[in-house]
Design an enzyme around this catalytic site. Structure first.
Site, short mmCIF file in Angstrom:
data_model
loop_
_atom_site.label_atom_id
_atom_site.label_comp_id
_atom_site.label_asym_id
_atom_site.label_seq_id
_atom_site.Cartn_x
_atom_site.Cartn_y
_atom_site.Cartn_z
N THR A 57 17.27 43.22 11.16
CA THR A 57 17.08 43.92 10.08
C THR A 57 15.72 43.37 9.96
O THR A 57 14.86 43.50 8.89
CB THR A 57 17.93 43.31 8.86
OG1 THR A 57 19.53 43.61 9.40
CG2 THR A 57 17.40 44.06 7.72
N HIS A 58 14.63 43.51 11.05
CA HIS A 58 13.29 43.89 11.29
C HIS A 58 12.25 44.65 10.99
O HIS A 58 11.62 45.22 12.48
CB HIS A 58 12.81 42.21 12.15
CG HIS A 58 14.04 40.85 11.76
ND1 HIS A 58 13.31 40.38 12.71
CD2 HIS A 58 14.47 40.78 10.79
CE1 HIS A 58 14.43 39.39 12.90
NE2 HIS A 58 14.77 39.06 11.43
N ASN A 59 12.83 45.90 10.29
CA ASN A 59 12.21 46.84 10.61
C ASN A 59 11.07 46.40 10.01
O ASN A 59 11.00 46.16 8.33
CB ASN A 59 12.52 48.04 9.37
CG ASN A 59 14.19 47.71 9.34
OD1 ASN A 59 15.12 47.31 8.73
ND2 ASN A 59 14.58 48.49 10.38
#
Lengths: 589, 330
Positions: A514-516
């Site tokens: 979830t490292h946008n």
């Protein structure tokens, strides 16, 4: 009818890590702060039945409701984007505490190199090292300038780890590549389990410099500088996608939000879904925000002296675009700023080992229980003869192998039937993997804008993501992957299945991370960035936008440590702005 | 993360030692597996005939065999049935607005009054002719329960045309395996007439089968913790469960009957002791003292109200609440 509310000093859009930090810092300075959170309230007591893999990990109890709002996605500009109809690659949270409730707790500081990546690359290798379409930018701030804010975040959260560099002195046990820190971590590192020990010994034999990864799963009961107490991690193996029933994983609901509440100057409004920032383009200010109370469908306008846009990365960018703030980025010309430099994380390089004669208790674990090395991250190794920049942190994490998601089988095993069953049972306790968390650097055609076709529950355009892997990403995997393969073989695996190439296009189906990041990046030049180094918007002086949306590129680490530091930096900027409303940094161009 | 497609073939491994002894299970013994049947009672979504098909599908995906019981004994069909009658089955949290690529008419937004004003004509696409890219995820115009309805219809249709049988559930196991393999490969023609393709349905039912094997029994599958026993997974730790005193041990814990759902929990101190054997964590001296400490600690909470209001500058301190439990470092 829109209901007008009384003005407040500061309003935050969202009550996760960034909103919570801003709220606490300003409320403690006697400013009136309101946080508008689209989801519901949450507290530790909610999680007494959290050890439910199906409900939380696979039915996404803590995540955003996609039926109300999602994104659209495509790999290239000439494809039609289609909606992300169900969860896959990444998991934006919702509710009090945001994604800071369901994170794993891996808490890193980006490298000094990261903040000055363009300058340092040119100094070291010359400008021709940067590919034509790679929009590498400095962040407009140095690691040294950010250090006090990293420190603040780590002591607020209660991070457990081993320092590698205290005021320039390299420490034996820690990460020798980290930037100098002003003092030790507040808590000692997590335990060393048998598989972590194996990883460290082997990595050390191969000439790497392994260390225990920093963790927001607390290793001791801890009272932080705000007088808020958290519990001690019990290694139950339910962190990522779960909340912690022990209050032993640092999150906004166990740290900054209780402290903000205690001031008496803070109000959390849940089910408050912000749909627009009220932008006065002539005055370069945001007068307040418009939101919908989801319980009643009433629409409110909340005026504020300062607006902190502290939603998730993707929502930060979307709200800017919906509100007409800043020039939207155009991938054809490379002009414009909002939506620019969207990046992600490249987990392409990995090696899974299968051990025939050993078993471990791998169902025990913690989200940030890991051993790691940084020899292949950043510019910690010579890139002169390499066809990529940056790298990735290499780690073996023991997060707890929960039974639905973990059915490890050697490559070539059928995906169903008796052989699948036999192999997955055989290796459930005897398969481990190492992976590199590859940095993703910005490219001209990876960006965010508004979708022309699909809309949310209110009829407003969804955010559109255009993203694909580049040669940079593939070359990085081809360099690191074989080294992980060797590492796993040296660890004694009887069989190693390694991924040493990055095939095909980015696929939104399998979970990756979830490292946008990016889309509202920081910098020194208003023509190249959305916010200055106080996270203050160039086009709206009273608007501050901390969060991973400000990352000019994504490093080879989990983002939250750096997100936390930027939020403390923004909080300081907001305070200065409230004292003397002006631009806090000079524009350079 | 998915792994690349290697071609090496592995033989069937011997069952992991201690993972399965039929004597341990209060369910149909291996000799009785053929008699595990779907009963109409209790179905929430499927018809009895649909349930028979899904029962056999899941039995092929996670079979009962020499390695122990499988989907039939775990009640996977009842798990899936319950899931389809839930918010998940109805797709309530999925984005289900059209248009759907490959399905809806061309230029669907032309007459749409809600059309966003800034539509760029160049981005309009003939949706009916547009095939979504595989990287774009689920683009079927179907919720999970609709997907099951249509796929079951297509499987029955295929069975009737390709085999001399009325239903998939009437086929021999090896014939059913042929069909499951064809589903996985997307090679079942009758799926041309429904809105989901065969391989998409295979992925869905495979995932649901694993969920039904290994999720908490409260969802209707994993009966008597069959899946967890098969795997040697001790059961989810209960509220306030802990492995802190065990996690550093080099020794792999061979689970015994009394350990399931108890390994992480100090049942005695919670006052809900059953009459089972002593769990492994109580067999060691330092095993469980923390639970008492946890009961005493009321966290997280604000313990220094002045500091929380930002009124004092205090040094960060680490308060060790549980001196009694420092035994984990041995």
């Amino acid at each position: 009818m829109v209901q007008q509310l009384e003005p407040v000093d500061v309003v935050t859009i969202g009550a996760g890590w960034t909103g919570g930090i801003v709220a606490k810092e300003l409320a403690q300075e006697e400013y009136q702060v309101v946080s508008l959170e689209r989801g519901g309230e949450r507290e530790t007591e909610n999680f007494f039945t959290v050890h439910d893999e199906l409900g939380y990990a696979l039915r996404y109890k803590l995540m955003q409701d996609l039926s109300k709002e999602t994104i659209t996605f495509r790999n290239t500009v000439d494809e039609p984007a289609l909606p992300m109809r169900r969860y896959g690659a990444f998991l934006p949270g919702s509710g009090e505490g945001g994604a800071g409730v369901h994170w794993n707790g891996q808490t890193w500081r980006f490298l000094p190199y990261d903040f000055e990546i363009r300058s340092r690359t040119i100094d070291e290798y010359g400008e021709e090292k940067i590919p034509e379409n790679m929009q590498l930018q400095d962040w407009g701030i140095s690691y040294e300038e950010l250090e006090p804010y990293f420190d603040q975040f780590e002591y607020t959260a209660g991070i457990a780890g081993e320092a590698g560099n205290v005021e320039g002195e390299i420490q034996e046990a820690g990460n020798p590549y980290e930037g100098p820190r002003s003092r030790e971590y507040p808590l000692p590192p997590m335990v060393e389990t048998p598989v972590l020990e194996r990883f460290k010994e082997t990595a050390d034999d191969l000439g790497f410099e392994p260390f225990q990864a920093p963790s927001a799963n607390l290793t001791e009961s801890y009272t932080n500088p705000d007088g808020v107490q958290q519990g001690q991690c019990e290694y139950c193996g339910y962190c990522e996608r779960f909340g912690c029933e022990w209050g032993a994983k640092a999150s906004p609901i166990t740290t900054v939000l209780p402290a903000a509440q205690e001031t008496g100057n803070f109000e959390l409004r849940t089910h408050a879904d912000v749909v627009e920032l009220l932008y006065d383009e002539e005055e370069d200010v945001v007068e307040g925000v418009r939101y919908v109370d989801r319980r009643t469908d009433e629409v409110y306008e909340q005026p504020a002296d300062v607006v902190a846009l502290t939603a998730y990365v993707l929502n930060n960018v979307r709200l800017l675009l919906l509100s007409g703030i800043g020039e939207p980025y155009d991938p054809e010309t490379g002009e414009g700023v909002v939506g620019k430099n969207y990046c992600y994380q490249n987990f392409g390089a990995s090696a899974r080992g299968f051990f025939d004669d050993e078993n471990w208790n791998l169902y025990m674990g913690a989200g940030a229980l890991g051993a790691s090395f940084d020899d292949l991250n950043g510019d910690n190794f010579d890139h002169s003869d390499l066809d990529f920049l940056h790298g990735g942190n290499v780690a073996l994490n023991q997060t707890g192998d929960r039974p639905i998601a973990n059915n490890p089988v050697p490559e070539g095993t059928p995906s169903w039937g008796s052989e699948f069953k036999a192999q997955s049972l055989e290796y459930y306790h005897s398969s481990i993997s190492v992976s590199a968390q590859g940095a993703v650097l910005p490219f001209r055609e990876n960006y965010l804008d508004l979708d022309p076709n699909y809309t949310d529950q209110y009829g407003q355009p969804l955010l559109r993501m255009t993203f694909d892997w580049r040669e940079q990403d593939r070359n990085l995997v081809e360099h690191i992957g074989p080294q992980l393969e060797e590492l796993m073989a040296e660890m004694g695996a009887d069989r190693v299945d390694a991924t040493t190439t990055l095939e095909g296009s980015f696929d939104i189906t399998p979970y990756q991370s979830t490292h946008n990041t990016g889309g509202a990046i920081m910098g020194a030049d208003p023509n190249e960035s959305v916010v200055n180094n106080y996270l203050q918007c160039w086009d709206a002086h009273n608007l501050f936008i901390p969060g991973a949306s400000a990352f000019a590129h994504n490093s080879g680490y989990n983002p939250t440590g750096t997100v936390g530091a930027l939020a403390f930096r923004a909080a300081e900027g907001i305070q200065e702005y409230l004292d003397s409303p002006d631009m806090l940094a000079d524009a350079e161009s | 993360m998915r792994v690349g497609g290697g071609l090496a073939v592995f033989g069937i491994a011997a069952p992991a030692e201690g993972t399965f002894d039929p004597e341990d299970f209060d369910v149909a013994s291996m000799q009785e597996i053929e008699e595990v049947e779907v009963e109409e009672q209790g179905l929430e979504y499927f018809t009895i005939q649909q349930a028979r098909v899904v029962h056999d599908l899941t039995a092929r995906i996670y079979p009962s065999d020499d390695n122990g019981p499988g989907a039939p004994e775990a009640g996977v069909v009842y798990f899936i049935d319950g899931q389809l009658n839930s918010a998940w089955g109805r797709g309530e949290r999925w984005y289900m607005q059209g248009p759907f690529a490959g399905k809806d008419p061309t230029s669907p937004f032309e007459d749409d009054p809600d059309e966003p004003e800034d539509v760029d004509p160049e981005t309009e696409v003939p949706w009916a002719e547009q095939n979504p890219s595989e990287t774009q995820g689920w683009q079927y115009a179907l919720t999970p329960n609709e997907a099951y309805d249509q796929a079951i219809w297509a499987i029955e249709e295929h069975t009737q045309s390709a085999y001399d049988a009325d239903s998939f559930a009437d086929l021999e196991a090896d014939q059913q395996e042929e069909i499951v393999a064809a589903l996985e490969n997307g090679a079942v023609e009758s799926f041309d007439r429904v809105d989901i393709d065969a391989s998409g349905f295979f992925l869905l039912v495979r995932q649901n089968t694993l969920e039904g094997m290994f999720s908490d029994p409260m969802y209707g599958g994993n009966r008597e913790m069959i899946g967890w026993r098969l795997k040697g997974f001790p059961g989810t730790p209960g509220a306030l469960g802990s492995y802190r005193s065990l996690i550093e041990d080099d020794e792999y814990i061979e689970l015994e009957e009394g350990d399931y759902r108890r390994l992480a929990d100090d049942i005695d101190s919670l006052g809900i002791d059953g009459d089972n054997e002593v769990p492994a964590n109580e067999q060691s001296e330092e095993g469980h003292a923390h639970v008492h400490d946890a009961a005493e600690a009321d966290y997280p909470n604000v313990v220094d109200e002045a500091a929380a209001r930002g009124e004092t500058e205090i040094e960060a301190t680490s308060i060790d609440l549980d001196d009694a439990d420092d035994g984990g470092d041995q």
